[in-house]
Scaffold this motif. Structure first.
Motif, PDB file in Angstrom:
ATOM      1  N   LEU A 265      71.937  25.564  -6.970  1.00 24.79           N
ATOM      2  CA  LEU A 265      72.187  25.975  -8.352  1.00 24.79           C
ATOM      3  C   LEU A 265      72.607  27.441  -8.402  1.00 24.79           C
ATOM      4  O   LEU A 265      73.496  27.824  -9.166  1.00 24.79           O
ATOM      5  N   ALA A 266      71.947  28.247  -7.564  1.00 24.73           N
ATOM      6  CA  ALA A 266      72.293  29.668  -7.528  1.00 24.73           C
ATOM      7  C   ALA A 266      73.720  29.850  -7.046  1.00 24.73           C
ATOM      8  O   ALA A 266      74.482  30.657  -7.592  1.00 24.73           O
ATOM      9  N   VAL A 267      74.102  29.079  -6.014  1.00 28.76           N
ATOM     10  CA  VAL A 267      75.472  29.155  -5.499  1.00 28.76           C
ATOM     11  C   VAL A 267      76.450  28.802  -6.615  1.00 28.76           C
ATOM     12  O   VAL A 267      77.406  29.531  -6.891  1.00 28.76           O
ATOM     13  N   GLN A 268      76.144  27.687  -7.275  1.00 29.75           N
ATOM     14  CA  GLN A 268      77.035  27.219  -8.336  1.00 29.75           C
ATOM     15  C   GLN A 268      77.187  28.273  -9.431  1.00 29.75           C
ATOM     16  O   GLN A 268      78.282  28.570  -9.897  1.00 29.75           O
ATOM     17  N   HIS A 269      76.060  28.860  -9.808  1.00 35.09           N
ATOM     18  CA  HIS A 269      76.077  29.832 -10.892  1.00 35.09           C
ATOM     19  C   HIS A 269      76.892  31.062 -10.520  1.00 35.09           C
ATOM     20  O   HIS A 269      77.749  31.526 -11.271  1.00 35.09           O
ATOM     21  N   THR A 270      76.643  31.589  -9.298  1.00 37.75           N
ATOM     22  CA  THR A 270      77.358  32.810  -8.910  1.00 37.75           C
ATOM     23  C   THR A 270      78.855  32.536  -8.744  1.00 37.75           C
ATOM     24  O   THR A 270      79.679  33.363  -9.122  1.00 37.75           O
ATOM     25  N   LYS A 271      79.184  31.351  -8.216  1.00 41.23           N
ATOM     26  CA  LYS A 271      80.613  31.032  -8.046  1.00 41.23           C
ATOM     27  C   LYS A 271      81.303  30.996  -9.413  1.00 41.23           C
ATOM     28  O   LYS A 271      82.423  31.472  -9.570  1.00 41.23           O
ATOM     29  N   LEU A 272      80.634  30.398 -10.377  1.00 46.36           N
ATOM     30  CA  LEU A 272      81.220  30.323 -11.715  1.00 46.36           C
ATOM     31  C   LEU A 272      81.379  31.722 -12.320  1.00 46.36           C
ATOM     32  O   LEU A 272      82.376  32.023 -12.966  1.00 46.36           O
ATOM     33  N   GLU A 273      80.377  32.568 -12.060  1.00 41.32           N
ATOM     34  CA  GLU A 273      80.470  33.937 -12.572  1.00 41.32           C
ATOM     35  C   GLU A 273      81.656  34.667 -11.949  1.00 41.32           C
ATOM     36  O   GLU A 273      82.375  35.405 -12.618  1.00 41.32           O
ATOM     37  N   LEU A 274      81.829  34.438 -10.621  1.00 40.55           N
ATOM     38  CA  LEU A 274      82.947  35.093  -9.944  1.00 40.55           C
ATOM     39  C   LEU A 274      84.282  34.567 -10.476  1.00 40.55           C
ATOM     40  O   LEU A 274      85.236  35.320 -10.670  1.00 40.55           O
ATOM     41  N   LEU A 275      84.292  33.252 -10.726  1.00 40.87           N
ATOM     42  CA  LEU A 275      85.495  32.628 -11.261  1.00 40.87           C
ATOM     43  C   LEU A 275      85.861  33.253 -12.608  1.00 40.87           C
ATOM     44  O   LEU A 275      87.022  33.488 -12.916  1.00 40.87           O
ATOM     45  N   ALA A 276      84.830  33.549 -13.385  1.00 34.33           N
ATOM     46  CA  ALA A 276      85.062  34.116 -14.708  1.00 34.33           C
ATOM     47  C   ALA A 276      85.639  35.530 -14.626  1.00 34.33           C
ATOM     48  O   ALA A 276      86.193  36.035 -15.599  1.00 34.33           O
ATOM     49  N   GLN A 277      85.479  36.188 -13.474  1.00 32.93           N
ATOM     50  CA  GLN A 277      85.977  37.556 -13.346  1.00 32.93           C
ATOM     51  C   GLN A 277      87.459  37.586 -12.960  1.00 32.93           C
ATOM     52  O   GLN A 277      88.057  38.650 -12.876  1.00 32.93           O
ATOM     53  N   GLN A 278      88.045  36.398 -12.674  1.00 30.30           N
ATOM     54  CA  GLN A 278      89.443  36.362 -12.260  1.00 30.30           C
ATOM     55  C   GLN A 278      90.341  36.967 -13.341  1.00 30.30           C
ATOM     56  O   GLN A 278      90.174  36.677 -14.514  1.00 30.30           O
ATOM     57  N   PRO A 279      91.297  37.798 -12.905  1.00 28.39           N
ATOM     58  CA  PRO A 279      92.277  38.286 -13.883  1.00 28.39           C
ATOM     59  C   PRO A 279      93.178  37.123 -14.309  1.00 28.39           C
ATOM     60  O   PRO A 279      93.228  36.101 -13.632  1.00 28.39           O
ATOM     61  N   ASN A 280      93.818  37.285 -15.411  1.00 31.25           N
ATOM     62  CA  ASN A 280      94.738  36.265 -15.944  1.00 31.25           C
ATOM     63  C   ASN A 280      94.031  34.951 -16.242  1.00 31.25           C
ATOM     64  O   ASN A 280      94.582  33.875 -16.061  1.00 31.25           O
TER      65      ASN A 280
END
Lengths: 430, 227
Positions: A235-250
């Motif tokens: 769950l932690a992996v999933q959460h952090t990956k989603l957070e990183l995804l949200a930081q993508q430009p564009n």
């Protein structure tokens, strides 16, 4: 039928011993007195027979029948008179009560009645022996004997009790150690060794049992923790990956919304997992409830923390908690319990509704306005209870956890509904 | 700023690296107990992110070693072992913070920033972001010397945003940051919207309202105009 109050083991043996000792003392005194009396009577009777021999031997020495009267005057315990028409009858010895002219009262006597021949005529011979002094003696002996018996038996009982107390001491020590035993204690239990075989065996069996329980408890705890780790890490992996995804430009708006929804779901999953683990740990009794907690402090802190939510829902909260209420329990669990109840009252409320929280030294009541129907009877605290009117988004474990916490901390949790729309939860303790 | 990440899950490590390196932290990774033990002996770190369940040993044991060398105050425990006694033991052994998994990266940044501030500057310091200055000790913010009067929640929100400058901070992160465990009971983000709105209004009054931006439905970003 009401069950009888339990009695201490030592008291029970003492009781039995005292009853027996009492019976033996009482019966023994009577029996002893009776036996003694019989012996004495036999002795007296023998003396009477001897006297009769003597009288029979001396009788020929009395020259005339008139002289017999003199003899009788000299010896009050002797009667000798012509038989007359009286039947001779066999010789007999019997007890009788006679008026004693000297003592001026009725006194017991042993009386020998027989027939003798005097100058060729049958005569009635009566010989008496007073028992006055012997009765007193017998009584004195009886009392002394009874006293001796009481002292002897009483002493025996006391000695027995002392010995029993010493013998049973290992038992009481083991009992005290068992009382102190807690599943989550760090050190294995060590029972005091006893020289008695039975207690040695008892201690060995108990040590085995406790060790096994402790092992089971620890493996269960380990499993719970492992389960937590195994679930929380992905769950932690999933959460952090989603957070990183949200930081993508564009990032496009549609993508952002998808990510947002996934984050929300991930978080809900994490909370659900946490709640389930809490329930599992509660059921495994992995909490100890031995702290003194001020419930008023817990309550006011939580209400303060929830102030924003309360204001957002425009609720009118009436908090009646005038005095500190100390409760024995686990502070973390009591905090969760109180917050679950208050949160529940906020979440299932209606805009502009009301909440009434009352804390007394006996109970905590959290009541709120809400939908105009009671919770389904018997399923108020069921897990994942969902129906058409449930508030959206809830996990459905809050009340189940509250109930479990109450069980763990030895509290009672009750729900009742008051027309038109008041829902009331009461936590009570005694 | 040097960080040690002690974590055995490679994907989580990758996420942490990506996030923290973005924020100019120098990060090293240890994936086993032995590796972590060795690194902690050889080097000094400003902050250690310590997972408790490690191949080859218990993270609490590492913490004990650090405590023996009086270096435990730089440790943030990131554990999925949410067992109460672990949390208590960890903090008693001198760990600075305890962040149960799964955690929010932005929240982690805020905790690291707070820890580094405490260790580096003995607790007295200023957070500077363009015209904005926050005195963490006094819990006061100023914009170009003008006082920015904030409520407790707004102040917490501002610090969280400042620790994650130029990055999106999720609504849910803000909710948990402000109301702690209570947030999980409420699915509405109403309080978050209210606090952000108020903070933005107050920033606008001092001329930097533009720095707080909404990112679609996801969250918010604090970004000073590059001028």
């Amino acid at each position: 039928m009401k069950p009888a109050r339990p009695v201490k083991l030592l008291l029970r043996t003492l009781r039995a011993q005292l009853v027996y000792a009492g019976l033996v003392s009482l019966a023994g005194t009577f029996v002893f007195y009776f036996v003694l009396q019989q012996l004495y009577y036999a002795d007296v009777d023998e003396a009477l027979l001897l006297r009769r021999e003597e009288v029979v031997r001396k009788l020929p020495l009395v020259p005339r029948a008139q002289d017999l009267a003199l003899w009788m005057k000299l010896d009050r315990d002797l009667v000798i008179r012509p038989l007359g028409r009286e039947p001779a009858g066999p010789e007999r010895i019997a007890g009788e009560l006679r008026y004693d002219s000297l003592a001026k009262e009725m006194e017991p006597y042993r009386t020998l009645t027989t027939t003798v021949r005097y100058h060729g005529h049958p005569y009635r011979l009566v010989l008496r022996s007073s028992l006055v002094e012997s009765e007193d003696l017998l009584a004195a002996i009886g009392v002394a004997q009874a006293g001796l018996l009481v002292v002897l038996l009483g002493g025996l009982v006391l000695v027995q009790q002392r010995v029993a107390r010493r013998l049973w001491r290992p038992f009481y020590e083991t009992l005290a150690q068992l009382r102190r035993f807690r599943l989550d204690q760090r050190v294995p239990v060590e029972l005091t060794p006893s020289p008695t075989l039975e207690f040695q065996e008892l201690n060995a069996a108990l040590t085995d049992l406790l060790t096994q329980h402790r092992r089971l408890y620890h493996s269960q705890k380990e499993f719970t923790e492992n389960a937590a780790h195994e679930m929380q890490t992905p769950l932690a992996v999933q959460h952090t990956k989603l957070e990183l995804l949200a930081q993508q430009p564009n990032l496009g708006e549609a993508q952002a919304q998808h990510i947002g929804a996934l984050l929300d779901v991930t978080q809900r999953l994490a909370r659900l997992n946490r709640s389930l683990l809490l329930l599992a740990r509660l059921e495994n009794q992995q909490f100890t409830a031995d702290e003194e907690v001020d419930l008023r402090r817990v309550l006011t802190t939580i209400v303060k923390q929830l102030q924003e939510e309360i204001e957002a829902a425009q609720l009118n909260v009436q908090l009646a908690a005038d005095h500190p209420v100390w409760l024995r329990g686990n502070s973390t669990l009591l905090e969760i319990l109180v917050s679950n109840l208050v949160v529940n009252a906020i979440r299932h409320n209606q805009t502009g509704g009301a909440i009434a929280v009352t804390l007394t030294p006996q109970r905590l009541t959290v009541a709120n306005t809400g939908r105009a129907a009671a919770l389904p009877a018997g399923r108020e605290f069921a897990r994942f209870r969902k129906d058409a009117l449930s508030a959206p988004g809830g996990v459905g474990l809050g009340l189940a956890i509250s109930r479990q916490i109450c069980d763990t901390c030895g509290l009672q949790l009750a729900y009742d509904f008051e027309v038109p729309n008041w829902h009331r939860f009461t936590v009570s303790w005694t | 700023m040097k960080l040690l990440i002690v974590e055995d899950e490679p994907e989580l490590t990758a996420s942490l690296l990506s996030h923290l390196q973005d924020q100019q932290y120098v990060c090293e990774v240890a994936t086993t107990f032995a590796e972590a033990e060795e690194k902690l002996l050889l080097f000094e770190y400003d902050c250690v992110l310590l997972d408790l369940t490690l191949p080859g040993g218990d993270g609490l044991e590492l913490l004990r070693q650090l405590q023996a060398r009086q270096q435990a105050d730089g440790v943030i425990i990131t554990s999925s072992r949410d067992a109460l006694d672990d949390r208590i033991t960890g903090l008693r052994l001198g760990a600075d913070d305890y962040l149960p998994k799964p955690f929010h990266l932005s929240e982690l940044s805020a905790r690291i920033a707070a820890l580094v501030r405490r260790r580096r500057f003995n607790g007295s310091n200023l957070v500077q972001a363009g015209p904005l200055t926050v005195d963490v000790l006094a819990r006061q913010a100023t914009v170009r010397g003008q006082p920015l009067l904030l409520t407790r929640s707004e102040y917490d929100l501002l610090l969280l945003l400042l620790a994650n400058q130029n990055r999106v901070v999720m609504k849910s992160t803000i909710a948990e940051h402000i109301s702690g465990d209570m947030a999980e009971h409420f699915n509405s983000y109403e309080p978050v919207y209210t606090h952000v709105k108020n903070l933005k209004r107050k920033l606008s009054e001092l001329g930097i309202g533009d720095s707080l931006r909404t990112v679609y439905g996801l969250g918010y970003r604090f970004e000073l105009p590059s001028a």
